[in-house]
Design a protein around this motif. Structure first.
Motif, PDB file in Angstrom:
ATOM      1  N   LEU A   9       0.662  -0.806   0.218  1.00  0.00           N
ATOM      2  CA  LEU A   9      -0.078  -0.089   0.247  1.00  0.00           C
ATOM      3  C   LEU A   9       1.025   1.198   0.040  1.00  0.00           C
ATOM      4  O   LEU A   9       1.248   2.066  -0.590  1.00  0.00           O
ATOM      5  N   GLY A  51       2.007   2.283  -3.520  1.00  0.00           N
ATOM      6  CA  GLY A  51       1.590   2.177  -4.601  1.00  0.00           C
ATOM      7  C   GLY A  51       1.360   0.350  -4.966  1.00  0.00           C
ATOM      8  O   GLY A  51       0.462   0.491  -6.376  1.00  0.00           O
ATOM      9  N   SER A 106      -0.497  -2.116  -4.183  1.00  0.00           N
ATOM     10  CA  SER A 106      -2.122  -2.442  -4.013  1.00  0.00           C
ATOM     11  C   SER A 106      -3.252  -1.013  -3.912  1.00  0.00           C
ATOM     12  O   SER A 106      -2.453   0.166  -3.508  1.00  0.00           O
ATOM     13  N   ARG A 107      -4.171  -1.393  -3.829  1.00  0.00           N
ATOM     14  CA  ARG A 107      -4.857  -0.705  -4.122  1.00  0.00           C
ATOM     15  C   ARG A 107      -5.548  -0.068  -2.324  1.00  0.00           C
ATOM     16  O   ARG A 107      -6.057  -1.708  -1.745  1.00  0.00           O
ATOM     17  N   SER A 108      -6.468   0.132  -1.852  1.00  0.00           N
ATOM     18  CA  SER A 108      -6.833   0.432  -0.289  1.00  0.00           C
ATOM     19  C   SER A 108      -9.012   1.001  -1.203  1.00  0.00           C
ATOM     20  O   SER A 108      -8.784   1.169  -1.340  1.00  0.00           O
ATOM     21  N   GLY A 109      -9.356   0.336   0.042  1.00  0.00           N
ATOM     22  CA  GLY A 109     -11.259  -0.133  -0.184  1.00  0.00           C
ATOM     23  C   GLY A 109     -11.499  -0.557   0.041  1.00  0.00           C
ATOM     24  O   GLY A 109     -11.252  -1.739   0.516  1.00  0.00           O
ATOM     25  N   ASN A 143      -8.081  -6.871   0.702  1.00  0.00           N
ATOM     26  CA  ASN A 143      -6.766  -6.870   1.279  1.00  0.00           C
ATOM     27  C   ASN A 143      -7.384  -7.767   2.868  1.00  0.00           C
ATOM     28  O   ASN A 143      -7.070  -7.406   3.674  1.00  0.00           O
TER      29      ASN A 143
END
Length: 476
Positions: free
Chosen positions: A237, A240, A242-245, A249
């Motif tokens: 994260l 950059g 992986s994306r968060s949301g 994850n």
């Protein structure tokens, strides 16, 4: 009460005596209503002590009344039409073999419907025992095997074998009750066969299987794996990668692989194998351009794919190919009048000799009408076609064509709805409620699984059913 059963909540409490602090959901809800509704409290205050309608047996009768009216609504919607059955068996928490039965049919709106009809305790899972259980359950609802036009099972030998299986026994009584091996199971088994015959995939799953064994056997190792994964996700994260949301994850559990377990990690191979035909084409290219040892491996994988033709008889293949001609995609490009006429001949009780001649004429006018009508140009699949035919009343113009469409849609594809009923069974009859009677469990499952149908039934109908079940001290 209905809300409690819809959510799968337990009715009874361990101690339902007057002085108990936890009488169970039903009696506690009754007490809540007494405390907050004067009219409700007044009724209970004036009721006879032996006629408060709160006993556990009364609770079961009320739920049975709801379940019976739910089943009645389903049978009414079927309207004496033809149907298919989806059947499977599984053990419950008290190690009793339960057989679940689901009806599949096309309703008056042209929509495919799959309703749960019931679950039956079977002492034996032989083909004859299962057939008797199916017949008894169908007879309870005034249904007959003669109206059956399809059978859907998961491929167990007692159900789909060629000699004295459930499929064979039913076909002896109704030759139009065609059997289809669950497509989802076929796909899973084919994927597993391909994986096991490809050295790289086989080694990968061997490593994963060992990992599940080693890590799953120790809480300490699982905690260490979680910590390591948390550090990795945090670093990804930050960089950059992986994306968060929401939903991303999340921690998941690795399941042990199983040949027919849809949730096993064999399913991840779906991203690599989208269509069998593509796989075969690719492997043939590999065979043409590879070294001798690679050619042997390619041929092995191709054989694994093609070996699964055993799940289709020659008649079934012809049946399915003919049904594909009804597909409305791309301006009915798959339409073939001769194959559709051959499809009608699979159902001699529905299409007599004169009907075949009339169907020939209808098909000719039907395809011209469909291709020149803007309402039917953007349809995707046979299910949308059926609904559009009904909404435009074309099913009355081409009744024999619509009958073919209904027969095609009624043929079972997958047993997912049956599997869903077993998931519900594990929720309704669990470790804390493992002594449920068979009828009580069936009633609870009916209301829980088909809650939308149950909610559509008005209280007056349920009360009338309850009142007529047996003689009561006073009228509701």
């Amino acid at each position: 009460m209905l809300v409690s059963k819809e959510e799968g909540l337990a009715f009874h409490g361990y101690d339902e005596s007057q002085g108990s602090s936890d009488k169970g959901n039903f009696l506690e809800l009754v007490q809540f209503l007494r405390d907050h509704n004067e009219s409700f409290n007044e009724v209970l205050q004036t009721a006879l002590k032996n006629c408060k309608l709160t006993h556990s047996e009364i609770q079961k009768d009320i739920v049975n009344a709801i379940a019976s009216e739910t089943s009645k609504a389903i049978i009414k919607d079927l309207d004496n039409g033809f149907f298919s059955i989806l059947v499977d068996e599984s053990r419950d928490i008290s190690v009793k073999e339960q057989m679940s039965l689901v009806l599949r049919y096309v309703n008056k709106k042209g929509t495919i419907i799959e309703w749960f009809l019931g679950i039956v305790h079977v002492a034996s899972i032989t083909a004859l025992s299962l057939k008797c259980a199916i017949e008894c359950l169908l007879c309870e609802h005034n249904l007959s095997l003669l109206n059956l036009c399809g059978q859907g099972y998961d491929g167990a030998s007692n159900m789909q074998g060629d000699i004295n299986s459930l499929k064979t026994l039913i076909l002896k009584e109704n030759k139009s009750a065609f059997y289809v091996h669950c497509f989802a199971h076929q796909l899973q088994l084919t994927l597993v066969a391909v994986v096991k015959n490809h050295i790289n995939f086989a080694e990968f799953f061997y490593v994963v299987s060992n990992l599940v064994t080693v890590v799953g056997g120790s809480c300490k190792r699982q905690d260490a794996l979680r910590d390591a994964q948390f550090v990795k996700i945090k670093e990804d994260l930050k960089n950059g990668v992986s994306r968060s949301g929401q939903g991303l994850n999340q921690e998941t559990n690795i399941k042990r692989s199983g040949d027919t377990c849809w949730g096993s990690y064999y399913g991840t191979i779906l991203n690599l194998i989208l269509m069998f035909s593509i796989v075969v084409d690719v492997l043939e290219i590999i065979e043409e351009n590879s070294l001798s040892d690679q050619k042997v491996e390619a041929r092995s994988i191709i054989r694994s794919i093609l070996s699964f033709e055993k799940y289709f008889s020659e008649a079934n293949i012809d049946l399915l190919l003919s049904m594909a001609c009804l597909n409305s995609s791309n301006s009915f490009v798959a339409f073939d009048k001769e194959k559709l006429i051959r499809l009608a001949k699979f159902y001699p009780s529905d299409f007599l000799g004169t009907d075949i001649l009339a169907l020939d004429s209808q098909l000719q006018n039907y395809i011209f009408d469909m291709r020149s009508n803007n309402f039917f140009l953007e349809l995707q699949g046979v299910s949308e076609l059926a609904e559009k035919l009904v909404s435009t009343r074309k099913h009355e113009t081409y009744p024999l064509v619509y009958l073919l469409v209904k027969l095609a849609l009624t043929l079972p594809i997958a047993t997912a709805t049956v599997e869903k009923s077993f998931s519900a069974m594990k929720y309704i009859k669990n470790e804390l409620r493992n002594r449920m009677e068979d009828l009580w469990m069936n009633d609870c499952l009916m209301v829980y699984i088909e809650k939308y149908v149950a909610c559509s039934i008005d209280n007056e109908t349920i009360m009338q059913r309850f009142q007529n079940m047996k003689t009561h001290r006073r009228q509701l």
